[in-house]
Design an enzyme around this catalytic site. Sequence first.
Site, PDB file in Angstrom:
ATOM      1  N   PHE A  98       2.969   6.693   2.540  1.00 16.58           N
ATOM      2  CA  PHE A  98       4.072   7.524   2.058  1.00 16.58           C
ATOM      3  C   PHE A  98       3.601   8.682   1.182  1.00 16.58           C
ATOM      4  O   PHE A  98       4.417   9.378   0.582  1.00 16.58           O
ATOM      5  CB  PHE A  98       5.065   6.650   1.292  1.00 16.58           C
ATOM      6  CG  PHE A  98       5.491   5.432   2.064  1.00 16.58           C
ATOM      7  CD1 PHE A  98       6.306   5.542   3.172  1.00 16.58           C
ATOM      8  CD2 PHE A  98       5.017   4.170   1.717  1.00 16.58           C
ATOM      9  CE1 PHE A  98       6.666   4.422   3.911  1.00 16.58           C
ATOM     10  CE2 PHE A  98       5.376   3.045   2.436  1.00 16.58           C
ATOM     11  CZ  PHE A  98       6.202   3.163   3.545  1.00 16.58           C
ATOM     12  N   PRO A 149       0.793  -1.232   0.000  1.00 18.19           N
ATOM     13  CA  PRO A 149       0.000   0.000   0.000  1.00 18.19           C
ATOM     14  C   PRO A 149       0.825   1.282   0.000  1.00 18.19           C
ATOM     15  O   PRO A 149       1.830   1.394   0.712  1.00 18.19           O
ATOM     16  CB  PRO A 149      -0.828  -0.141   1.276  1.00 18.19           C
ATOM     17  CG  PRO A 149      -0.992  -1.615   1.450  1.00 18.19           C
ATOM     18  CD  PRO A 149       0.318  -2.201   1.012  1.00 18.19           C
ATOM     19  N   CYS A 150       0.353   2.259  -0.783  1.00 21.39           N
ATOM     20  CA  CYS A 150       1.059   3.531  -0.963  1.00 21.39           C
ATOM     21  C   CYS A 150       0.704   4.619   0.049  1.00 21.39           C
ATOM     22  O   CYS A 150       1.546   5.478   0.339  1.00 21.39           O
ATOM     23  CB  CYS A 150       0.780   4.086  -2.360  1.00 21.39           C
ATOM     24  SG  CYS A 150       1.268   3.004  -3.704  1.00 21.39           S
ATOM     25  N   PRO A 151      -0.548   4.681   0.588  1.00 16.18           N
ATOM     26  CA  PRO A 151      -0.940   5.817   1.423  1.00 16.18           C
ATOM     27  C   PRO A 151       0.016   6.172   2.563  1.00 16.18           C
ATOM     28  O   PRO A 151       0.129   7.367   2.891  1.00 16.18           O
ATOM     29  CB  PRO A 151      -2.317   5.388   1.957  1.00 16.18           C
ATOM     30  CG  PRO A 151      -2.879   4.544   0.864  1.00 16.18           C
ATOM     31  CD  PRO A 151      -1.690   3.758   0.351  1.00 16.18           C
TER      32      PRO A 151
END
Length: 426
Positions: free
Chosen positions: A82, A78-80
């Site tokens: 960062f 998951p990206c959120p």
Amino acid sequence: MSALKVVEICAGAGGQALGLENAGFEHVLAVELDPNACATLRANRPDWKVAEGDVADEGTWRPEDYKDDLDLLAGGVPCPPFTIAGKQLGAADERDLFAWAVGLAGRMQPKALLLENVRGLSASRFSAYRQHVLDTLLELGYVGEWRLLQASDFGVPQLRPRFVLVALKEEYAGYFHWPEESEQPPAPSVGEALKDLMAAEGWEGAEEWAARADTIAPTIVGGSKKHGGADLGPSRAKAAWAGLGVDAWGVADEAPGPGWKPAVTAKGEKPGPKLTTRMAARIQGFDDSWKFEGRKTTTYRQIGNAFPPPVAAAVGRSIAKALRKEGEPRERRDAVHDHVYAILREASAPITVDQILVKLEKRGSKAMAVPDIERHLSYLSRDFHIESTERKPGVLAYQLDGFKAFVGQDGHERHELFKANKAKIS
């Protein structure tokens, strides 16, 4: 040559999977949380084993069952944690699985590891996080390296920077070379990439539109389940799309038909046609044979959150060459992403800011003033436990005391937060 075996975690709708397949890897397992993305994987590759559920839950799969002779562990965690939109919580975000995935390499012992994420992870805010990852990999017997890759350098018609970590066991690491941009196909303009799709329903203006859409696209943003609907991103991205003759305030069900003309807005503007999900998929580098399951919004989210297949394929080919020990080995260079963190990690006792400054000078690193060090320590405390003790009145000494991130702990707060927010995680 025989196919190389890969297990992919957080596989999404298959962008990385398709790229790795094109690079010669065979999936023995793909793990994904989202049911629609799992349906997409099964629809396109019925012979693949797809495990649906929380990747960190051993009720979903058992990592040790796949450790024998595994060539690659890959994933787009998951990206959120960062992103600015996700408040850059890093290790404090319940969605953060990066550190856990690195530790997974120690459990599964693949020959190589490939993890990709957003450009935000390359920011100075996360320099210690990156350093900790490299140090952990080295302890596990891997040589890791980070690289910011631009999708447009790999023939993908959009601006899409991705921050990529590749790590290989010592015997293969020297043979790994990042793919050269000069060896990749040039990226077409949006008009070149989509003209046939825009004309597919008989729209007479497709040729003129394609001539206007003469550059690559801004980054396609899939967003999360917190996002209300399918559109092409924030205000700046919408403005860039408008310059290409695209209405970015939604996604169309089909291409414009004969006689299509834009409706004039209250501001007197004449927006161009909207993209369809198939057009968005082509902008991401998917070939037209790849089918997406689910309704329009979920389909667009799958596409927008994908790792572009051509980028994954190029990196995958470089990893495959290294695993086969092809070419000349290169000299290894150890990168230090965060010297303050490195000094704290090496210190056997609490250390003051003045002592840190002295050690920084000895290391030949970039000069920092006392306020800079104090600010940096504050950043570090977001991802690491840092104990402070008063050495003498008004003088604090600092000691690194563990990483806050989830790495598989049974009692970590991640589990409860994940359960509470599962419906919003994507």
